[in-house]
Design a protein around this motif. Structure first.
Motif, PDB file in Angstrom:
ATOM      1  N   VAL A   3     121.631   5.825  44.326  1.00 56.06           N
ATOM      2  CA  VAL A   3     122.047   7.170  44.758  1.00 56.06           C
ATOM      3  C   VAL A   3     121.711   8.199  43.674  1.00 56.06           C
ATOM      4  O   VAL A   3     121.220   9.295  43.971  1.00 56.06           O
ATOM      5  CB  VAL A   3     123.555   7.181  45.087  1.00 56.06           C
ATOM      6  CG1 VAL A   3     124.058   8.613  45.243  1.00 56.06           C
ATOM      7  CG2 VAL A   3     123.821   6.384  46.363  1.00 56.06           C
ATOM      8  N   ALA A  61     118.204   9.180  43.745  1.00 62.15           N
ATOM      9  CA  ALA A  61     117.810   9.982  44.918  1.00 62.15           C
ATOM     10  C   ALA A  61     118.114  11.458  44.731  1.00 62.15           C
ATOM     11  O   ALA A  61     117.614  12.302  45.482  1.00 62.15           O
ATOM     12  CB  ALA A  61     118.520   9.452  46.166  1.00 62.15           C
ATOM     13  N   ARG A  62     118.963  11.787  43.753  1.00 62.53           N
ATOM     14  CA  ARG A  62     119.296  13.205  43.521  1.00 62.53           C
ATOM     15  C   ARG A  62     118.064  13.938  43.018  1.00 62.53           C
ATOM     16  O   ARG A  62     117.320  13.433  42.188  1.00 62.53           O
ATOM     17  CB  ARG A  62     120.406  13.331  42.465  1.00 62.53           C
ATOM     18  CG  ARG A  62     121.728  12.784  42.910  1.00 62.53           C
ATOM     19  CD  ARG A  62     122.765  12.996  41.811  1.00 62.53           C
ATOM     20  NE  ARG A  62     123.994  12.287  42.114  1.00 62.53           N
ATOM     21  CZ  ARG A  62     124.954  12.779  42.903  1.00 62.53           C
ATOM     22  NH1 ARG A  62     124.831  13.977  43.439  1.00 62.53           N
ATOM     23  NH2 ARG A  62     126.032  12.065  43.151  1.00 62.53           N
ATOM     24  N   ASN A  63     117.871  15.139  43.557  1.00 67.28           N
ATOM     25  CA  ASN A  63     116.673  15.903  43.189  1.00 67.28           C
ATOM     26  C   ASN A  63     116.913  17.363  43.569  1.00 67.28           C
ATOM     27  O   ASN A  63     117.542  17.623  44.596  1.00 67.28           O
ATOM     28  CB  ASN A  63     115.469  15.329  43.960  1.00 67.28           C
ATOM     29  CG  ASN A  63     114.151  15.925  43.516  1.00 67.28           C
ATOM     30  OD1 ASN A  63     113.864  17.086  43.779  1.00 67.28           O
ATOM     31  ND2 ASN A  63     113.356  15.130  42.830  1.00 67.28           N
ATOM     32  N   ALA A  80     116.302  18.180  47.124  1.00 61.94           N
ATOM     33  CA  ALA A  80     117.074  17.471  48.154  1.00 61.94           C
ATOM     34  C   ALA A  80     118.449  18.099  48.337  1.00 61.94           C
ATOM     35  O   ALA A  80     119.197  18.272  47.376  1.00 61.94           O
ATOM     36  CB  ALA A  80     117.222  15.998  47.778  1.00 61.94           C
ATOM     37  N   ALA A 138     120.357  16.630  50.776  1.00 64.88           N
ATOM     38  CA  ALA A 138     121.074  15.551  51.440  1.00 64.88           C
ATOM     39  C   ALA A 138     120.631  14.210  50.884  1.00 64.88           C
ATOM     40  O   ALA A 138     119.435  13.952  50.729  1.00 64.88           O
ATOM     41  CB  ALA A 138     120.813  15.582  52.944  1.00 64.88           C
ATOM     42  N   VAL A 139     121.605  13.367  50.568  1.00 69.12           N
ATOM     43  CA  VAL A 139     121.330  11.980  50.179  1.00 69.12           C
ATOM     44  C   VAL A 139     122.101  11.089  51.146  1.00 69.12           C
ATOM     45  O   VAL A 139     123.316  11.248  51.297  1.00 69.12           O
ATOM     46  CB  VAL A 139     121.790  11.692  48.731  1.00 69.12           C
ATOM     47  CG1 VAL A 139     121.566  10.209  48.393  1.00 69.12           C
ATOM     48  CG2 VAL A 139     121.049  12.579  47.736  1.00 69.12           C
ATOM     49  N   TYR A 192     113.098  11.150  48.349  1.00 69.79           N
ATOM     50  CA  TYR A 192     113.269   9.825  47.742  1.00 69.79           C
ATOM     51  C   TYR A 192     113.510   8.819  48.858  1.00 69.79           C
ATOM     52  O   TYR A 192     114.135   9.135  49.874  1.00 69.79           O
ATOM     53  CB  TYR A 192     114.470   9.833  46.786  1.00 69.79           C
ATOM     54  CG  TYR A 192     114.706   8.528  46.061  1.00 69.79           C
ATOM     55  CD1 TYR A 192     114.000   8.221  44.905  1.00 69.79           C
ATOM     56  CD2 TYR A 192     115.649   7.614  46.524  1.00 69.79           C
ATOM     57  CE1 TYR A 192     114.217   7.018  44.237  1.00 69.79           C
ATOM     58  CE2 TYR A 192     115.875   6.413  45.857  1.00 69.79           C
ATOM     59  CZ  TYR A 192     115.155   6.123  44.712  1.00 69.79           C
ATOM     60  OH  TYR A 192     115.368   4.946  44.057  1.00 69.79           O
ATOM     61  N   SER A 200     116.644  10.626  50.399  1.00 64.94           N
ATOM     62  CA  SER A 200     117.063  12.013  50.230  1.00 64.94           C
ATOM     63  C   SER A 200     115.990  12.918  50.818  1.00 64.94           C
ATOM     64  O   SER A 200     114.808  12.561  50.885  1.00 64.94           O
ATOM     65  CB  SER A 200     117.335  12.354  48.760  1.00 64.94           C
ATOM     66  OG  SER A 200     116.173  12.222  47.985  1.00 64.94           O
ATOM     67  N   ARG A 248     119.986  17.289  56.004  1.00 69.40           N
ATOM     68  CA  ARG A 248     120.626  16.030  56.401  1.00 69.40           C
ATOM     69  C   ARG A 248     120.008  15.387  57.633  1.00 69.40           C
ATOM     70  O   ARG A 248     120.013  14.161  57.754  1.00 69.40           O
ATOM     71  CB  ARG A 248     122.123  16.240  56.620  1.00 69.40           C
ATOM     72  CG  ARG A 248     122.472  17.084  57.835  1.00 69.40           C
ATOM     73  CD  ARG A 248     123.983  17.277  57.963  1.00 69.40           C
ATOM     74  NE  ARG A 248     124.346  18.021  59.168  1.00 69.40           N
ATOM     75  CZ  ARG A 248     124.233  19.331  59.316  1.00 69.40           C
ATOM     76  NH1 ARG A 248     123.747  20.078  58.335  1.00 69.40           N
ATOM     77  NH2 ARG A 248     124.597  19.916  60.443  1.00 69.40           N
ATOM     78  N   ALA A 289     117.300  13.087  56.595  1.00 71.12           N
ATOM     79  CA  ALA A 289     117.795  11.952  55.810  1.00 71.12           C
ATOM     80  C   ALA A 289     118.504  10.935  56.708  1.00 71.12           C
ATOM     81  O   ALA A 289     118.288   9.722  56.597  1.00 71.12           O
ATOM     82  CB  ALA A 289     118.737  12.450  54.711  1.00 71.12           C
TER      83      ALA A 289
END
Lengths: 81, 171
Positions: free
Chosen positions: B15, B18-20, B23, B25-26, B73, B95, B99, B102
Protein backbone atom coordinates in the motif's frame (compact mmCIF):
# COMPACT_ATOMS: atom_id res chain seq x y z
CA UNK A 1 9.88 -38.47 -30.13
CA UNK A 2 10.31 -38.57 -26.39
CA UNK A 3 8.65 -35.70 -24.51
CA UNK A 4 8.17 -34.85 -20.85
CA UNK A 5 4.97 -33.53 -19.33
CA UNK A 6 4.88 -31.62 -16.04
CA UNK A 7 2.06 -32.49 -13.65
CA UNK A 8 0.46 -30.32 -10.99
CA UNK A 9 -2.12 -30.61 -8.22
CA UNK A 10 -4.54 -33.49 -8.77
CA UNK A 11 -2.70 -34.70 -11.90
CA UNK A 12 0.56 -35.00 -9.95
CA UNK A 13 -1.13 -36.86 -7.13
CA UNK A 14 -2.92 -39.29 -9.44
CA UNK A 15 0.40 -40.38 -10.93
CA UNK A 16 2.69 -39.83 -7.96
CA UNK A 17 5.41 -38.03 -9.91
CA UNK A 18 6.02 -34.44 -11.01
CA UNK A 19 6.87 -35.38 -14.59
CA UNK A 20 5.98 -38.21 -16.94
CA UNK A 21 7.63 -39.29 -20.14
CA UNK A 22 5.38 -39.60 -23.18
CA UNK A 23 6.31 -40.97 -26.59
CA UNK A 24 4.71 -38.98 -29.43
CA UNK A 25 4.81 -39.18 -33.24
CA UNK A 26 7.58 -37.06 -34.81
CA UNK A 27 4.88 -34.66 -36.01
CA UNK A 28 2.46 -34.24 -33.13
CA UNK A 29 -0.13 -31.86 -31.76
CA UNK A 30 -1.76 -31.36 -28.37
CA UNK A 31 -4.59 -33.64 -29.51
CA UNK A 32 -2.02 -36.42 -30.02
CA UNK A 33 -0.65 -35.75 -26.56
CA UNK A 34 -4.11 -36.15 -25.00
CA UNK A 35 -4.49 -39.54 -26.70
CA UNK A 36 -1.00 -40.66 -25.70
CA UNK A 37 -1.54 -39.61 -22.09
CA UNK A 38 -4.80 -41.53 -21.82
CA UNK A 39 -3.24 -44.61 -23.39
CA UNK A 40 0.03 -44.76 -21.50
CA UNK A 41 -1.20 -43.43 -18.15
CA UNK A 42 -4.77 -44.62 -17.51
CA UNK A 43 -4.85 -42.78 -14.18
CA UNK A 44 -4.67 -39.55 -16.17
CA UNK A 45 -7.28 -40.45 -18.80
CA UNK A 46 -10.04 -38.28 -17.35
CA UNK A 47 -7.70 -35.38 -16.56
CA UNK A 48 -6.03 -35.59 -19.97
CA UNK A 49 -9.37 -35.30 -21.69
CA UNK A 50 -10.67 -32.32 -19.70
CA UNK A 51 -7.70 -30.29 -18.51
CA UNK A 52 -5.94 -27.52 -20.37
CA UNK A 53 -2.53 -28.26 -21.84
CA UNK A 54 0.29 -25.73 -21.76
CA UNK A 55 3.01 -25.66 -24.40
CA UNK A 56 6.01 -23.48 -23.56
CA UNK A 57 4.10 -21.87 -20.65
CA UNK A 58 1.15 -20.78 -22.83
CA UNK A 59 -2.35 -22.27 -22.93
CA UNK A 60 -2.44 -24.38 -26.08
CA UNK A 61 -5.25 -25.50 -28.36
CA UNK A 62 -5.61 -29.06 -29.60
CA UNK A 63 -4.00 -28.04 -32.91
CA UNK A 64 -0.87 -26.57 -31.31
CA UNK A 65 2.21 -28.33 -32.67
CA UNK A 66 4.54 -30.02 -30.18
CA UNK A 67 8.29 -30.13 -30.77
CA UNK A 68 10.85 -32.32 -29.09
CA UNK A 69 12.01 -29.51 -26.80
CA UNK A 70 8.53 -28.10 -26.05
CA UNK A 71 7.81 -27.58 -22.37
CA UNK A 72 4.57 -29.48 -21.79
CA UNK A 73 2.27 -29.37 -18.78
CA UNK A 74 -1.20 -30.50 -17.80
CA UNK A 75 -3.15 -27.62 -16.26
CA UNK A 76 -6.11 -28.88 -14.21
CA UNK A 77 -8.82 -26.27 -13.54
CA UNK A 78 -7.09 -23.52 -11.59
CA UNK A 79 -8.06 -22.39 -8.09
CA UNK A 80 -5.68 -19.62 -7.07
CA UNK A 81 -6.72 -16.56 -5.13
CA UNK B 1 4.82 -5.68 -10.11
CA UNK B 2 4.15 -9.37 -9.80
CA UNK B 3 5.51 -11.82 -7.27
CA UNK B 4 5.12 -15.41 -6.10
CA UNK B 5 6.37 -15.97 -2.56
CA UNK B 6 6.46 -18.66 0.10
CA UNK B 7 6.56 -15.98 2.80
CA UNK B 8 3.81 -13.99 4.47
CA UNK B 9 2.63 -11.07 2.32
CA UNK B 10 3.34 -7.59 3.71
CA UNK B 11 0.30 -5.69 2.42
CA UNK B 12 1.25 -2.51 4.33
CA UNK B 13 4.42 -2.29 2.29
CA UNK B 14 2.46 -2.72 -0.94
CA UNK B 15 0.00 0.00 0.00
CA UNK B 16 2.83 2.39 0.81
CA UNK B 17 4.42 1.66 -2.57
CA UNK B 18 1.12 2.52 -4.28
CA UNK B 19 1.01 6.04 -2.83
CA UNK B 20 1.88 8.63 -5.43
CA UNK B 21 1.16 12.33 -6.02
CA UNK B 22 -0.70 11.34 -9.21
CA UNK B 23 -2.96 8.91 -7.36
CA UNK B 24 -6.13 9.95 -5.59
CA UNK B 25 -7.18 6.38 -4.86
CA UNK B 26 -5.44 3.25 -3.59
CA UNK B 27 -7.40 0.00 -3.61
CA UNK B 28 -6.17 -3.09 -1.75
CA UNK B 29 -7.70 -6.55 -2.15
CA UNK B 30 -6.60 -9.39 0.12
CA UNK B 31 -7.67 -13.00 -0.36
CA UNK B 32 -7.52 -14.69 3.05
CA UNK B 33 -8.02 -18.22 4.34
CA UNK B 34 -11.65 -18.66 5.43
CA UNK B 35 -12.62 -21.20 8.08
CA UNK B 36 -15.97 -22.41 6.73
CA UNK B 37 -16.98 -23.22 3.14
CA UNK B 38 -20.52 -24.54 2.69
CA UNK B 39 -20.53 -25.62 6.32
CA UNK B 40 -17.24 -27.53 6.10
CA UNK B 41 -14.39 -26.49 8.37
CA UNK B 42 -10.96 -25.61 6.98
CA UNK B 43 -7.78 -25.46 9.04
CA UNK B 44 -5.45 -24.16 6.30
CA UNK B 45 -4.91 -23.93 2.56
CA UNK B 46 -1.91 -25.18 0.61
CA UNK B 47 -1.07 -23.47 -2.67
CA UNK B 48 0.95 -24.86 -5.57
CA UNK B 49 1.85 -23.13 -8.84
CA UNK B 50 3.37 -23.83 -12.22
CA UNK B 51 5.65 -20.95 -11.41
CA UNK B 52 7.10 -20.09 -14.82
CA UNK B 53 3.66 -19.99 -16.39
CA UNK B 54 2.00 -18.31 -13.41
CA UNK B 55 4.52 -15.45 -13.57
CA UNK B 56 3.88 -15.09 -17.26
CA UNK B 57 0.09 -15.06 -16.82
CA UNK B 58 0.29 -12.58 -13.95
CA UNK B 59 2.49 -10.27 -16.03
CA UNK B 60 -0.02 -10.55 -18.84
CA UNK B 61 -2.85 -9.56 -16.49
CA UNK B 62 -0.92 -6.57 -15.17
CA UNK B 63 -0.18 -5.43 -18.73
CA UNK B 64 -3.83 -5.87 -19.73
CA UNK B 65 -5.04 -3.89 -16.71
CA UNK B 66 -2.58 -1.10 -17.40
CA UNK B 67 -3.76 -0.97 -21.00
CA UNK B 68 -7.42 -0.83 -20.03
CA UNK B 69 -7.20 1.58 -17.10
CA UNK B 70 -4.82 4.42 -16.36
CA UNK B 71 -3.05 3.00 -13.33
CA UNK B 72 -0.31 4.66 -11.35
CA UNK B 73 0.68 1.48 -9.51
CA UNK B 74 -0.27 -2.17 -9.90
CA UNK B 75 0.96 -5.09 -7.82
CA UNK B 76 -0.18 -8.72 -7.70
CA UNK B 77 1.43 -10.97 -5.08
CA UNK B 78 0.43 -14.61 -4.53
CA UNK B 79 1.64 -16.75 -1.67
CA UNK B 80 2.48 -20.43 -2.17
CA UNK B 81 2.68 -23.27 0.33
CA UNK B 82 0.89 -23.31 3.67
CA UNK B 83 -1.50 -20.42 4.41
CA UNK B 84 -3.18 -20.65 7.86
CA UNK B 85 -6.63 -19.26 8.71
CA UNK B 86 -6.96 -15.46 8.34
CA UNK B 87 -3.61 -15.11 6.57
CA UNK B 88 -3.26 -13.65 3.09
CA UNK B 89 -2.91 -15.88 0.03
CA UNK B 90 -3.16 -13.11 -2.54
CA UNK B 91 -2.79 -9.32 -2.48
CA UNK B 92 -3.71 -6.95 -5.27
CA UNK B 93 -2.93 -3.26 -4.92
CA UNK B 94 -3.71 -0.65 -7.52
CA UNK B 95 -3.62 3.11 -7.45
CA UNK B 96 -5.11 5.52 -9.94
CA UNK B 97 -6.09 9.16 -10.24
CA UNK B 98 -9.70 8.34 -9.34
CA UNK B 99 -11.42 5.57 -7.39
CA UNK B 100 -13.57 4.23 -10.22
CA UNK B 101 -10.52 3.10 -12.17
CA UNK B 102 -8.80 1.67 -9.10
CA UNK B 103 -11.88 -0.34 -8.01
CA UNK B 104 -12.56 -1.61 -11.54
CA UNK B 105 -8.96 -2.68 -12.14
CA UNK B 106 -8.64 -4.39 -8.77
CA UNK B 107 -11.89 -6.29 -9.24
CA UNK B 108 -10.99 -7.37 -12.77
CA UNK B 109 -7.50 -8.49 -11.71
CA UNK B 110 -8.66 -10.86 -8.97
CA UNK B 111 -11.47 -12.27 -11.14
CA UNK B 112 -9.04 -12.85 -14.01
CA UNK B 113 -6.38 -14.35 -11.74
CA UNK B 114 -8.90 -16.93 -10.56
CA UNK B 115 -9.79 -17.79 -14.15
CA UNK B 116 -6.42 -18.24 -15.77
CA UNK B 117 -3.34 -18.24 -13.54
CA UNK B 118 -2.00 -21.78 -12.98
CA UNK B 119 -2.15 -21.85 -9.20
CA UNK B 120 -4.04 -24.50 -7.23
CA UNK B 121 -5.28 -24.66 -3.67
CA UNK B 122 -5.64 -27.69 -1.50
CA UNK B 123 -8.09 -27.54 1.39
CA UNK B 124 -6.90 -29.01 4.67
CA UNK B 125 -10.18 -29.93 6.36
CA UNK B 126 -10.66 -30.03 10.12
CA UNK B 127 -11.54 -33.74 9.96
CA UNK B 128 -7.97 -34.47 8.81
CA UNK B 129 -8.78 -35.02 5.14
CA UNK B 130 -7.69 -32.76 2.30
CA UNK B 131 -8.57 -32.18 -1.34
CA UNK B 132 -7.38 -30.17 -4.29
CA UNK B 133 -9.90 -27.58 -5.41
CA UNK B 134 -10.58 -27.86 -9.13
CA UNK B 135 -13.60 -25.81 -10.21
CA UNK B 136 -15.56 -27.53 -12.97
CA UNK B 137 -14.36 -26.13 -16.30
CA UNK B 138 -16.81 -25.22 -18.97
CA UNK B 139 -16.82 -28.06 -21.44
CA UNK B 140 -15.44 -26.85 -24.74
CA UNK B 141 -15.39 -29.04 -27.85
CA UNK B 142 -11.92 -30.41 -28.36
CA UNK B 143 -11.28 -30.51 -24.67
CA UNK B 144 -9.59 -27.13 -24.51
CA UNK B 145 -10.43 -25.13 -21.43
CA UNK B 146 -11.44 -21.52 -21.75
CA UNK B 147 -9.25 -19.32 -19.50
CA UNK B 148 -7.36 -17.53 -22.24
CA UNK B 149 -10.61 -16.82 -24.04
CA UNK B 150 -11.94 -14.74 -21.16
CA UNK B 151 -12.17 -11.16 -22.30
CA UNK B 152 -11.80 -8.25 -19.90
CA UNK B 153 -15.47 -7.37 -20.29
CA UNK B 154 -16.72 -10.91 -19.66
CA UNK B 155 -18.81 -11.17 -16.49
CA UNK B 156 -17.32 -13.47 -13.92
CA UNK B 157 -18.64 -16.97 -14.05
CA UNK B 158 -20.21 -17.86 -10.72
CA UNK B 159 -19.25 -21.32 -9.56
CA UNK B 160 -21.65 -22.62 -6.89
CA UNK B 161 -19.92 -23.53 -3.65
CA UNK B 162 -21.32 -27.03 -3.99
CA UNK B 163 -19.04 -27.79 -6.92
CA UNK B 164 -16.01 -25.80 -5.84
CA UNK B 165 -15.17 -28.71 -3.58
CA UNK B 166 -15.48 -31.14 -6.42
CA UNK B 167 -13.06 -34.00 -6.36
CA UNK B 168 -14.58 -35.54 -9.44
CA UNK B 169 -11.13 -36.05 -10.91
CA UNK B 170 -10.09 -38.32 -8.11
CA UNK B 171 -10.48 -42.03 -8.48
Amino acid sequence: MKTFVALFAVARELVGTETIEVELPEVATVADLRVALATTTPALAEVARRAAIAVDTEYASDTTVIKQDSKLAIIPPVSGG
Amino acid sequence: MIQLTHNAIDSDQLVEAARNPQAGAVVLFLGTTREFTAGRQTTALEYEAYQAMARRELARLEAAARERWSLVYCAIVHRLGHVPLTETSVAIVVSAAHRSEAFAAGSWLIDSLKESVPIWKREQWADGSSAWIHPQPEVVPGGTSSPREVKPATPVRQVPASIQRSDHLKQ
